[in-house]
Design a protein around this motif. Structure first.
Motif, PDB file in Angstrom:
ATOM      1  N   GLN A 148      27.949  50.298  35.751  1.00 38.46           N
ATOM      2  CA  GLN A 148      27.525  49.290  34.765  1.00 38.46           C
ATOM      3  C   GLN A 148      28.124  47.957  35.014  1.00 38.46           C
ATOM      4  OE1 GLN A 148      24.227  49.674  32.877  1.00 38.46           O
ATOM      5  NE2 GLN A 148      24.369  51.261  34.218  1.00 38.46           N
ATOM      6  N   GLY A 149      29.098  47.889  35.560  1.00 40.52           N
ATOM      7  CA  GLY A 149      30.009  46.752  35.746  1.00 40.52           C
ATOM      8  C   GLY A 149      31.080  46.314  34.436  1.00 40.52           C
ATOM      9  N   THR A 150      31.877  45.660  35.069  1.00 44.46           N
ATOM     10  CA  THR A 150      33.049  45.126  33.997  1.00 44.46           C
ATOM     11  C   THR A 150      33.012  43.720  34.381  1.00 44.46           C
ATOM     12  OG1 THR A 150      35.345  45.167  33.120  1.00 44.46           O
ATOM     13  CG2 THR A 150      35.098  45.458  35.391  1.00 44.46           C
ATOM     14  N   GLN A 151      33.209  42.674  33.243  1.00 43.24           N
ATOM     15  CA  GLN A 151      33.188  41.337  33.503  1.00 43.24           C
ATOM     16  C   GLN A 151      34.662  40.647  33.605  1.00 43.24           C
ATOM     17  OE1 GLN A 151      30.570  38.623  33.051  1.00 43.24           O
ATOM     18  NE2 GLN A 151      32.403  37.383  33.860  1.00 43.24           N
ATOM     19  N   VAL A 152      34.790  39.952  34.594  1.00 47.42           N
ATOM     20  CA  VAL A 152      36.164  39.323  35.028  1.00 47.42           C
ATOM     21  C   VAL A 152      35.875  37.613  34.986  1.00 47.42           C
ATOM     22  CG1 VAL A 152      37.737  38.841  36.850  1.00 47.42           C
ATOM     23  CG2 VAL A 152      37.010  40.926  36.343  1.00 47.42           C
ATOM     24  N   THR A 153      36.706  37.016  33.987  1.00 44.23           N
ATOM     25  CA  THR A 153      36.766  35.764  33.954  1.00 44.23           C
ATOM     26  C   THR A 153      37.943  35.233  34.200  1.00 44.23           C
ATOM     27  OG1 THR A 153      34.937  35.975  32.103  1.00 44.23           O
ATOM     28  CG2 THR A 153      35.834  33.741  32.585  1.00 44.23           C
ATOM     29  N   VAL A 154      37.975  34.067  35.239  1.00 41.23           N
ATOM     30  CA  VAL A 154      38.942  33.547  35.728  1.00 41.23           C
ATOM     31  C   VAL A 154      38.806  31.863  35.297  1.00 41.23           C
ATOM     32  CG1 VAL A 154      40.788  33.017  37.458  1.00 41.23           C
ATOM     33  CG2 VAL A 154      39.152  34.900  37.558  1.00 41.23           C
ATOM     34  N   SER A 155      39.597  31.605  34.120  1.00 40.49           N
ATOM     35  CA  SER A 155      39.699  30.222  33.597  1.00 40.49           C
ATOM     36  C   SER A 155      41.165  29.987  32.725  1.00 40.49           C
ATOM     37  CB  SER A 155      38.361  30.303  32.703  1.00 40.49           C
ATOM     38  OG  SER A 155      38.208  28.931  31.970  1.00 40.49           O
ATOM     39  N   SER A 199      46.238  36.619  42.621  1.00 41.51           N
ATOM     40  CA  SER A 199      46.033  35.211  42.935  1.00 41.51           C
ATOM     41  C   SER A 199      44.410  34.840  42.604  1.00 41.51           C
ATOM     42  CB  SER A 199      46.449  34.999  44.349  1.00 41.51           C
ATOM     43  OG  SER A 199      47.558  35.283  44.517  1.00 41.51           O
ATOM     44  N   LEU A 200      44.027  35.419  41.440  1.00 45.78           N
ATOM     45  CA  LEU A 200      42.634  35.262  41.152  1.00 45.78           C
ATOM     46  C   LEU A 200      42.329  33.696  41.156  1.00 45.78           C
ATOM     47  CD1 LEU A 200      42.257  38.178  38.797  1.00 45.78           C
ATOM     48  CD2 LEU A 200      40.931  37.620  40.777  1.00 45.78           C
ATOM     49  N   THR A 201      41.215  33.146  41.602  1.00 49.56           N
ATOM     50  CA  THR A 201      40.681  31.853  41.298  1.00 49.56           C
ATOM     51  C   THR A 201      39.295  31.895  40.588  1.00 49.56           C
ATOM     52  OG1 THR A 201      39.085  31.894  43.371  1.00 49.56           O
ATOM     53  CG2 THR A 201      41.569  31.511  43.856  1.00 49.56           C
ATOM     54  N   PRO A 202      39.020  30.723  39.939  1.00 51.59           N
ATOM     55  CA  PRO A 202      37.731  30.541  39.242  1.00 51.59           C
ATOM     56  C   PRO A 202      36.422  31.206  39.828  1.00 51.59           C
ATOM     57  CG  PRO A 202      38.902  28.678  38.944  1.00 51.59           C
ATOM     58  CD  PRO A 202      39.725  29.468  40.009  1.00 51.59           C
ATOM     59  N   GLU A 203      36.488  31.153  41.303  1.00 52.55           N
ATOM     60  CA  GLU A 203      35.397  31.566  42.134  1.00 52.55           C
ATOM     61  C   GLU A 203      35.287  33.217  41.826  1.00 52.55           C
ATOM     62  OE1 GLU A 203      36.038  27.858  42.934  1.00 52.55           O
ATOM     63  OE2 GLU A 203      37.432  29.369  43.196  1.00 52.55           O
ATOM     64  N   GLY A 204      36.478  33.770  41.606  1.00 50.19           N
ATOM     65  CA  GLY A 204      36.409  35.195  41.134  1.00 50.19           C
ATOM     66  C   GLY A 204      35.658  35.750  39.958  1.00 50.19           C
ATOM     67  N   THR A 205      35.072  34.734  39.174  1.00 49.54           N
ATOM     68  CA  THR A 205      34.471  35.107  37.894  1.00 49.54           C
ATOM     69  C   THR A 205      33.378  35.655  38.156  1.00 49.54           C
ATOM     70  OG1 THR A 205      35.411  33.298  36.848  1.00 49.54           O
ATOM     71  CG2 THR A 205      33.300  34.122  36.078  1.00 49.54           C
ATOM     72  N   ALA A 206      33.087  37.050  37.648  1.00 49.45           N
ATOM     73  CA  ALA A 206      31.808  37.599  38.065  1.00 49.45           C
ATOM     74  C   ALA A 206      31.866  39.142  37.355  1.00 49.45           C
ATOM     75  CB  ALA A 206      31.818  37.793  39.743  1.00 49.45           C
ATOM     76  N   VAL A 207      30.744  39.771  37.391  1.00 53.89           N
ATOM     77  CA  VAL A 207      30.680  41.175  36.890  1.00 53.89           C
ATOM     78  C   VAL A 207      30.916  42.051  38.158  1.00 53.89           C
ATOM     79  CG1 VAL A 207      29.387  42.972  36.048  1.00 53.89           C
ATOM     80  CG2 VAL A 207      29.198  40.622  35.007  1.00 53.89           C
ATOM     81  N   TYR A 208      32.004  42.824  38.097  1.00 52.71           N
ATOM     82  CA  TYR A 208      32.389  43.767  39.099  1.00 52.71           C
ATOM     83  C   TYR A 208      31.986  45.119  39.051  1.00 52.71           C
ATOM     84  CZ  TYR A 208      35.539  40.041  40.743  1.00 52.71           C
ATOM     85  OH  TYR A 208      36.037  38.966  41.434  1.00 52.71           O
ATOM     86  N   PHE A 209      31.346  45.665  40.045  1.00 51.24           N
ATOM     87  CA  PHE A 209      30.659  46.842  40.146  1.00 51.24           C
ATOM     88  C   PHE A 209      31.398  47.671  41.090  1.00 51.24           C
ATOM     89  CE2 PHE A 209      26.824  45.477  37.536  1.00 51.24           C
ATOM     90  CZ  PHE A 209      26.935  44.044  37.872  1.00 51.24           C
ATOM     91  N   CYS A 210      31.606  49.167  40.802  1.00 49.87           N
ATOM     92  CA  CYS A 210      31.979  49.915  41.550  1.00 49.87           C
ATOM     93  C   CYS A 210      30.494  50.755  42.098  1.00 49.87           C
ATOM     94  CB  CYS A 210      32.880  50.940  41.313  1.00 49.87           C
ATOM     95  SG  CYS A 210      32.524  52.221  39.842  1.00 49.87           S
ATOM     96  N   ALA A 211      30.817  51.583  43.278  1.00 46.85           N
ATOM     97  CA  ALA A 211      29.551  52.161  43.771  1.00 46.85           C
ATOM     98  C   ALA A 211      29.954  53.428  44.643  1.00 46.85           C
ATOM     99  CB  ALA A 211      28.732  51.119  44.412  1.00 46.85           C
ATOM    100  N   ARG A 212      29.257  54.197  44.474  1.00 55.46           N
ATOM    101  CA  ARG A 212      29.335  55.361  45.343  1.00 55.46           C
ATOM    102  C   ARG A 212      28.550  55.601  46.680  1.00 55.46           C
ATOM    103  NH1 ARG A 212      30.234  61.117  44.313  1.00 55.46           N
ATOM    104  NH2 ARG A 212      29.366  62.291  45.720  1.00 55.46           N
ATOM    105  N   GLY A 213      29.287  55.843  47.884  1.00 57.10           N
ATOM    106  CA  GLY A 213      28.867  55.662  49.082  1.00 57.10           C
ATOM    107  C   GLY A 213      27.977  56.870  49.487  1.00 57.10           C
ATOM    108  N   ILE A 214      26.967  56.853  50.384  1.00 57.63           N
ATOM    109  CA  ILE A 214      26.413  57.913  50.706  1.00 57.63           C
ATOM    110  C   ILE A 214      26.790  58.594  51.920  1.00 57.63           C
ATOM    111  CG2 ILE A 214      24.096  56.478  50.234  1.00 57.63           C
ATOM    112  CD1 ILE A 214      23.774  55.985  53.070  1.00 57.63           C
ATOM    113  N   ALA A 215      28.004  58.213  52.349  1.00 61.96           N
ATOM    114  CA  ALA A 215      28.741  58.915  53.357  1.00 61.96           C
ATOM    115  C   ALA A 215      30.136  58.530  53.170  1.00 61.96           C
ATOM    116  CB  ALA A 215      28.248  58.486  54.841  1.00 61.96           C
ATOM    117  N   ALA A 216      31.010  59.422  54.103  1.00 65.41           N
ATOM    118  CA  ALA A 216      32.449  59.520  54.110  1.00 65.41           C
ATOM    119  C   ALA A 216      32.815  58.066  54.551  1.00 65.41           C
ATOM    120  CB  ALA A 216      33.149  60.444  54.990  1.00 65.41           C
ATOM    121  N   ASN A 217      32.269  57.450  55.378  1.00 66.01           N
ATOM    122  CA  ASN A 217      32.624  56.075  55.887  1.00 66.01           C
ATOM    123  C   ASN A 217      31.374  54.971  55.315  1.00 66.01           C
ATOM    124  OD1 ASN A 217      34.764  57.021  57.271  1.00 66.01           O
ATOM    125  ND2 ASN A 217      33.520  57.665  59.123  1.00 66.01           N
TER     126      ASN A 217
END
Length: 123
Positions: free
Chosen positions: A115-122, A84-102
């Protein structure tokens, strides 16, 4: 050398779905929480979702009920199913590794970013 590589971004119509993947290399994600963030044009990076080592999940209010974060420790990867993506979801999406288990929604809880991946909702 540690690396996080996102994939699965692209152009999708409003109401559509995408599944993002983040492959970790050089270092296992076992025992570590992981997260997804995004940055829209002209805006600051914002939290999207996180998953602890024990698979507890948390979501930003704006995506709750539409996005699902998951992890495959054997594949050393995490995923973000976005529905159910909306135009507000347009962004570069990044994953990140935490510093702890939680981990949660604070960027200070993460030590390494892809480095990110581009998502464009249009339409």
């Amino acid at each position: 050398q540690e690396q996080l590589t996102e994939s699965g971004g692209g152009l999708v119509q409003p109401g559509g779905s995408l599944r993002l993947a983040c492959a970790a290399s050089g270092r296992t994600i076992s025992g570590i929480g992981m997260g997804w963030f995004r940055q829209a044009p002209g805006k600051e990076r914002e939290y999207v979702a996180s998953i602890t080592w024990t698979r507890s999940t948390d979501y930003a209010e704006s995506v709750k009920g539409r996005f699902t974060i998951s992890r495959d420790n054997a594949q050393n990867a995490i995923y973000l199913q976005m529905n159910s993506l909306t135009p507000e979801g347009t962004a570069v999406y990044f994953c990140a590794r935490g510093i702890a288990a939680n981990v949660g929604g604070g960027s200070w809880e993460y030590e390494y970013w892809g480095q990110g991946t581009q998502v464009t909702v249009s339409s």
